[in-house]
Design an enzyme around this catalytic site. Structure first.
Site, PDB file in Angstrom:
ATOM      1  N   LYS A 174       0.845  -1.207   0.000  1.00 57.41           N
ATOM      2  CA  LYS A 174       0.000   0.000   0.000  1.00 57.41           C
ATOM      3  C   LYS A 174       0.877   1.253   0.000  1.00 57.41           C
ATOM      4  CE  LYS A 174      -2.049   2.700   3.128  1.00 57.41           C
ATOM      5  NZ  LYS A 174      -2.164   3.929   2.340  1.00 57.41           N
ATOM      6  N   GLU A 177      -1.625   7.344   0.418  1.00 63.31           N
ATOM      7  CA  GLU A 177      -2.711   7.879  -0.424  1.00 63.31           C
ATOM      8  C   GLU A 177      -2.302   9.215  -1.050  1.00 63.31           C
ATOM      9  OE1 GLU A 177      -5.967   8.577   2.257  1.00 63.31           O
ATOM     10  OE2 GLU A 177      -4.599   9.400   3.738  1.00 63.31           O
ATOM     11  N   GLY A 227       6.752   4.705   8.479  1.00 61.75           N
ATOM     12  CA  GLY A 227       5.862   5.847   8.681  1.00 61.75           C
ATOM     13  C   GLY A 227       6.049   6.401  10.078  1.00 61.75           C
ATOM     14  N   GLY A 228       5.038   7.100  10.552  1.00 66.32           N
ATOM     15  CA  GLY A 228       5.134   7.761  11.853  1.00 66.32           C
ATOM     16  C   GLY A 228       5.109   6.772  13.017  1.00 66.32           C
ATOM     17  N   THR A 231       1.563   5.727  14.190  1.00 66.03           N
ATOM     18  CA  THR A 231       0.948   4.703  13.331  1.00 66.03           C
ATOM     19  C   THR A 231       1.638   3.360  13.556  1.00 66.03           C
ATOM     20  OG1 THR A 231       0.778   6.478  11.691  1.00 66.03           O
ATOM     21  CG2 THR A 231       0.128   4.284  10.985  1.00 66.03           C
ATOM     22  N   GLY A 232       2.953   3.400  13.708  1.00 63.85           N
ATOM     23  CA  GLY A 232       3.702   2.161  13.939  1.00 63.85           C
ATOM     24  C   GLY A 232       3.217   1.428  15.186  1.00 63.85           C
ATOM     25  N   GLU A 249       9.922   0.941  10.530  1.00 67.70           N
ATOM     26  CA  GLU A 249      10.880   2.050  10.339  1.00 67.70           C
ATOM     27  C   GLU A 249      10.118   3.323  10.650  1.00 67.70           C
ATOM     28  OE1 GLU A 249      13.824  -0.453   8.544  1.00 67.70           O
ATOM     29  OE2 GLU A 249      13.967   1.638   9.149  1.00 67.70           O
ATOM     30  N   CYS A 283      13.135  11.007   7.373  1.00 70.17           N
ATOM     31  CA  CYS A 283      13.058  10.452   8.731  1.00 70.17           C
ATOM     32  C   CYS A 283      14.355  10.678   9.505  1.00 70.17           C
ATOM     33  CB  CYS A 283      12.717   8.980   8.684  1.00 70.17           C
ATOM     34  SG  CYS A 283      13.811   8.074   7.589  1.00 70.17           S
ATOM     35  N   GLU A 384       8.874  15.143  16.496  1.00 71.70           N
ATOM     36  CA  GLU A 384       9.245  15.180  15.085  1.00 71.70           C
ATOM     37  C   GLU A 384       8.327  16.168  14.340  1.00 71.70           C
ATOM     38  OE1 GLU A 384       8.300  11.790  12.559  1.00 71.70           O
ATOM     39  OE2 GLU A 384      10.337  11.881  11.800  1.00 71.70           O
TER      40      GLU A 384
END
Ligand code: NDP
Length: 490
Positions: A174, A177, A227-228, A231-232, A249, A283, A384
């Site tokens: 994915k 978006e 990602g963030g 979300t991780g 990551e 990142c 961040e």
């Protein structure tokens, strides 16, 4: 207008409910494409296709040499289409053509690297007690869910797809978006080189819908996410129910330590590159510059002077050195943090505003922004921001530099500038981060592992370590004297 489709079981598809969402060029706010708004049903179709392809062995049963030959063809096609892909990446993500061009070259190189690596010896044998022979083999994990962010739409995808395919897995991928354009082109290449159907599947759509389904579904064996951190954590919790292998990551707030004995201009130059490359949407960005107090004022003065000269503009202008932020929403987040920094009492030494002059008013441009007079507990130092915003802090000695450097929840990257090699090495060894530099910032290589300590993630991309993530390890014990063991008397 670019026509975007998902790629499921070897077919180009719209979303099952035909919904779409606009994809915006961040340099001017124009719609460049409409992306299918994938649903849970679309995600499941992709998962079942990947499951079937894996279980049928259409990919995992090929020899390493055969899989490698596909990867090499993919690399060649990326090179052939590099110009087109570079232009598209710039339109979709906003990054300057120079940066997008590097990404495409790196992407091709990454496929070639894993094509070579997969043909290397990968097992072990052990000299155990006769009559047994013990050995270890590596096998693919199975169906891998790959979820990536928008900052390197092509490169972050390839960092996962190349090792996952090399190892013999099938994938459900994915893209973000926000940036689905070059990912779709990559799947066109997969079709062109004849990847067997169901091996590589791409579903577009919202993270909490499609991404969540990939992380939750019992037929997915592993989820690899970039990602963030927030979300991780969510993905890790979701994946726990089915005990998926998880590779993460995540974000960073990385320190860049400048000692007084460093080569001054080199340190200033890399410290600029460390945060303003990619408009700070990297990142590993060196978003906290720590400077030894004896050169602090001189450093800030020179740094600000150079930061003000950075040419901000649309990525497709060859003069541009820093592009826009990826979306209006993300620009608003960055501007929120700039306001927050002022409220917290930090001083803006330069920048601090959205840019709306010189025809940039429709795009999402923010000035290179430097904060000074910051304190360690400020949110702009701890969190961040993921934009062109840097904090410059002062330190007294080696001990304080290390303490400040490690004092966030993150542990992704870090740099040290000094002409005292022993000191630089001492300090870098104390930095609790997975990616570090001495007298440089940012260069990275397909051969070397990428990933973080602490809340910057679990596992590594790239290098041999990046392949390990996509492999299971199996021990095989062979009896060389086939007769009963005789443990029980009857
Ligand atoms: P997000 O975490 O918002 O999104 C990353 C991906 O996860 C997107 O595809 C997103 O989908 C998807 N997603 C969102 N919510 C969920 C969910 N609940 N379940 C499953 N998937 C979900 O990150 P950004 O895209 O904003 O990227 C920026 C972040 O990525 C920064 O924190 C940065 O540090 C980090 N990053 C880390 C790297 C590393 O190597 N450590 C490299 C590059 C970036 P969608 O957006 O489509 O809704």
């Amino acid at each position: 207008m670019i026509n975007l489709k998902m790629y499921i079981d070897g077919e180009w598809r719209d979303s099952e409910n035909m919904e779409t969402r606009p994809v915006i060029n961040p340099a001017n706010g124009e719609v460049i494409a409409y992306a299918p708004e994938g649903t849970v049903a679309d995600a499941r179709a992709a998962i079942y296709a990947a499951r079937k392809a894996f279980d049928d062995g259409v990919w995992s049963d090929l020899s390493a040499q055969e899989r490698a030959s596909y990867l090499l063809k993919i690399a060649d096609k990326i090179d052939e289409r590099a110009e087109e892909l570079t232009q598209l990446e710039t339109q979709d993500n906003g990054k300057p053509l120079r940066e997008a061009g590097f990404d495409m070259a790196d992407a091709a190189s990454c496929f070639r690297y894993y094509a070579g690596l997969i043909r290397n010896p990968d097992g072990q044998t052990y000299h155990v007690a006769d009559p047994m022979q013990a050995m270890v083999v590596r096998e693919p994990v199975g169906v891998c869910g790959l979820i990536v962010p928008w900052n390197y739409p092509m490169l972050m995808s390839v960092w996962k797809i190349a090792p996952a395919l090399a190892a013999g897995n099938t994938i459900v991928y994915k893209p973000s978006e926000v940036t689905p354009v070059t990912p779709m082109k990559l799947f066109e290449i997969f079709e062109e080189v004849g990847l067997p159907k169901g091996v590589a599947n791409m579903v577009m759509g919202a993270g909490p819908v499609v991404g969540h389904e990939i992380s939750a579904h019992p037929e997915v064996d592993m989820v690899s996410f970039t990602g963030g951190t927030k979300t991780g954590k969510q993905i890790m919790k979701t994946a726990a129910d089915t005990m998926k292998k998880v590779s993460l990551e995540l974000g960073g707030k990385s320190p860049n330590i400048i000692f007084a004995d460093a080569d001054f201009e080199t340190a200033v130059d890399y410290a600029l590159f460390g945060i303003f490359a990619g408009s700070g949407q990297v990142c590993s960005s060196g978003s906290r510059i720590l400077v030894e107090e004896s050169i602090y004022d001189q450093f800030v003065e020179r740094y600000v002077e150079r930061a003000k000269q950075i040419k901000v503009g649309p990525g497709n202008d060859p003069e541009t050195e820093m592009g826009p932020l990826v979306s209006q929403q993300h620009m608003e987040k960055v501007l929120y943090y700039i306001d927050l920094g002022k409220q917290e009492g930090a001083t803006v030494a330069c920048g601090g505003n959205r840019i709306t002059t010189n025809g940039l008013d429709k795009g999402f441009f923010v000035e290179p922004t430097v904060f000074v007079d910051v304190k360690q507990d400020m949110r702009i130092v701890q969190e961040e921001i993921f934009g062109p915003v840097v904090c410059i802090q002062k330190f007294k000695d080696e001990e304080e530099a290390i303490k400040l450097a490690n004092d966030t929840v993150y542990g992704l990257a870090g740099g040290v500038f000094s002409n005292d090699g022993a000191k630089a090495m001492r300090v870098i060894k104390k930095i609790r981060s997975g990616i570090t530099w001495i007298n440089a910032y940012h260069p990275t290589y397909n051969e070397a592992p990428w990933g973080g300590y602490k809340q910057s993630g679990i596992g590594r991309s790239l290098g041999t370590f990046g392949l390990d993530e996509f492999q299971e390890i199996k021990q095989i014990n062979i009896n060389l004297q086939v007769e009963p063991i005789g443990w029980f008397s009857n």
